[in-house]
Scaffold this motif. Sequence first.
Motif, PDB file in Angstrom:
ATOM      1  N   ALA A 107       3.603  10.352   4.290  1.00  0.00           N
ATOM      2  CA  ALA A 107       4.403  10.917   5.382  1.00  0.00           C
ATOM      3  C   ALA A 107       5.841  10.423   5.324  1.00  0.00           C
ATOM      4  N   ILE A 108       6.025   9.153   5.002  1.00  0.00           N
ATOM      5  CA  ILE A 108       7.373   8.588   4.956  1.00  0.00           C
ATOM      6  C   ILE A 108       8.211   9.253   3.867  1.00  0.00           C
ATOM      7  N   LEU A 159      -3.074   4.008   5.376  1.00  0.00           N
ATOM      8  CA  LEU A 159      -1.802   3.503   4.873  1.00  0.00           C
ATOM      9  C   LEU A 159      -1.262   4.369   3.743  1.00  0.00           C
ATOM     10  N   LEU A 160      -2.150   4.868   2.887  1.00  0.00           N
ATOM     11  CA  LEU A 160      -1.709   5.786   1.832  1.00  0.00           C
ATOM     12  C   LEU A 160      -1.163   7.073   2.440  1.00  0.00           C
ATOM     13  N   VAL A 196      11.153   0.634  -1.439  1.00  0.00           N
ATOM     14  CA  VAL A 196      10.590  -0.674  -1.076  1.00  0.00           C
ATOM     15  C   VAL A 196       9.568  -0.523   0.050  1.00  0.00           C
ATOM     16  N   ILE A 197       9.884   0.325   1.037  1.00  0.00           N
ATOM     17  CA  ILE A 197       8.957   0.502   2.163  1.00  0.00           C
ATOM     18  C   ILE A 197       7.640   1.126   1.695  1.00  0.00           C
ATOM     19  N   THR A 198       7.720   2.216   0.944  1.00  0.00           N
ATOM     20  CA  THR A 198       6.501   2.883   0.485  1.00  0.00           C
ATOM     21  C   THR A 198       5.738   2.025  -0.520  1.00  0.00           C
ATOM     22  N   LEU A 199       6.458   1.285  -1.353  1.00  0.00           N
ATOM     23  CA  LEU A 199       5.786   0.394  -2.304  1.00  0.00           C
ATOM     24  C   LEU A 199       5.000  -0.687  -1.560  1.00  0.00           C
ATOM     25  N   ALA A 200       5.598  -1.241  -0.518  1.00  0.00           N
ATOM     26  CA  ALA A 200       4.890  -2.259   0.254  1.00  0.00           C
ATOM     27  C   ALA A 200       3.639  -1.682   0.913  1.00  0.00           C
TER      28      ALA A 200
END
Length: 493
Positions: free
Chosen positions: A413-414, A407-408, A472-476
């Motif tokens: 990648a995102i 996930l990290l 928000v996406i990467t923080l989640a």
Amino acid sequence: MSNLLIVAVIIGLGILGFIAGRRRALVSGGGDKRTLHSLPVYYGANVGLSALVPAIGVLVVWLMAQPLVINNTVSGMLSEDNIAASGSVSLVMADVRRVADGLDAAIAQGVISSDEAAALEPETTDVRALLAGVGVALGADVSADTLRAAQRYRVMAVRGNLFKTLAVIAAAMAGFAASYAVTNKDFRARNVVERGVLALLIAAASLAVLTTLGIVLSLIFNTVEFFRLYAASDFFFGLSWSPSFSGRGGSSELGILPLLWGTLYISLVALLVAVPLGLFAAIYLSEYATRKVRSIAKPLLEVLAGIPTIVYGLFALLTVGPLLVSVFGRDGALGVEWMSGGTAVMTAGLVMGIMLIPFVSSLSDDIINAVPQALRDGSYGLGATKSETVRQVVLPAALPGIVGAILLAASRAIGETMIVVLGAGAAARLSMNPFEAMTTVTAKIVSQLTGDSDFASPEALVAFALGITLFVITLALNIFALYIVRKYREQYD
């Protein structure tokens, strides 16, 4: 006095304070450090830090406050016509600062004097040509409004720098004198220094939190402004991305779904490359490799993490893209035209996957090594082979940590930009074909804020809405990954 010279002066005062404080403590104790409450080094550190820390604090606050005060004062001198012609106050202030810097350069090179710079008039002097002669290029002629603001900007900056120097040195001297005056053999210097160091540690931790808060607030404010100009429903559910800077957004389509699809698609391809290779590498290095092989292979694998992403982007553009075209292109080895150009989802995904291999392998290797040896020994004692132990004992035990590592890597990648810009193209589309060019949220943030643009328009402000969505996406993902890793560590540490 330049900021570097000011820092050098206060560091010198700090060193002098350390020497003087230490010496004064020893003198007050009759030269016997056994009579002192604290070690001599604490007395010196107290005086040195008392001179250094307040001065640095004043300098940092001044450096943040002075530009705000000057900009607010000078922007009040600008006419409404000048602001309307440029599009926003920030663009006019950028021209004002450029002209002010040009006047400073002209004075430093002896082209004009300080008095002549203050008396310049655009009606009698070609300011643009004057500044071009000292290496400062301007895109348009300097109006009287801009020139007067630049002259005022110069005066306030010079005065501010003078007062800054006096305030910082005064703070250093005051801290030096106050701490030196109370230094004696009975002074509890160790307690004071330890409290001061604790305060510095708290300030450092708070600075990291406040920086994150500042980033989030800057994104939120600009995003709110964007949604005042553009409907949120069209942004979040729009199927087309077609910005147009003509007409201040009237004909623009700013739907984020094509960008999110490209971001997730490229990230998925990257993870399909990085996760198997990285995980297999971690299993080999932790369970099968000898100590000598591991000491060589692990650092070599982690070298990939230190390569700049622009280099990966060039590798995608010049090597991987043409290689894929030679296989999947019209004249390629397969004889079918699946891929018409070198920029595609597959190009960026493969190269990004290579970049992510050390992230997955290094984290997974550490997690696998953290599995207690007793679990392996128990499996061997029951007659299991090494491969069975790895497959049925080690990997299940390490699975939560491995998922966290994946996930990290996904959040990394995102957020990637340069590989996408050079390897995936700039087309915002919804397509399942991995051999077509697509783009991502980060690439469009760069393109929307590159070049001269009207920062009051939706086409420029949309970059902040894209940024907060990506945040928000990467923080989640990061929170979920850290939760899994923490749960794993609580179980096996």
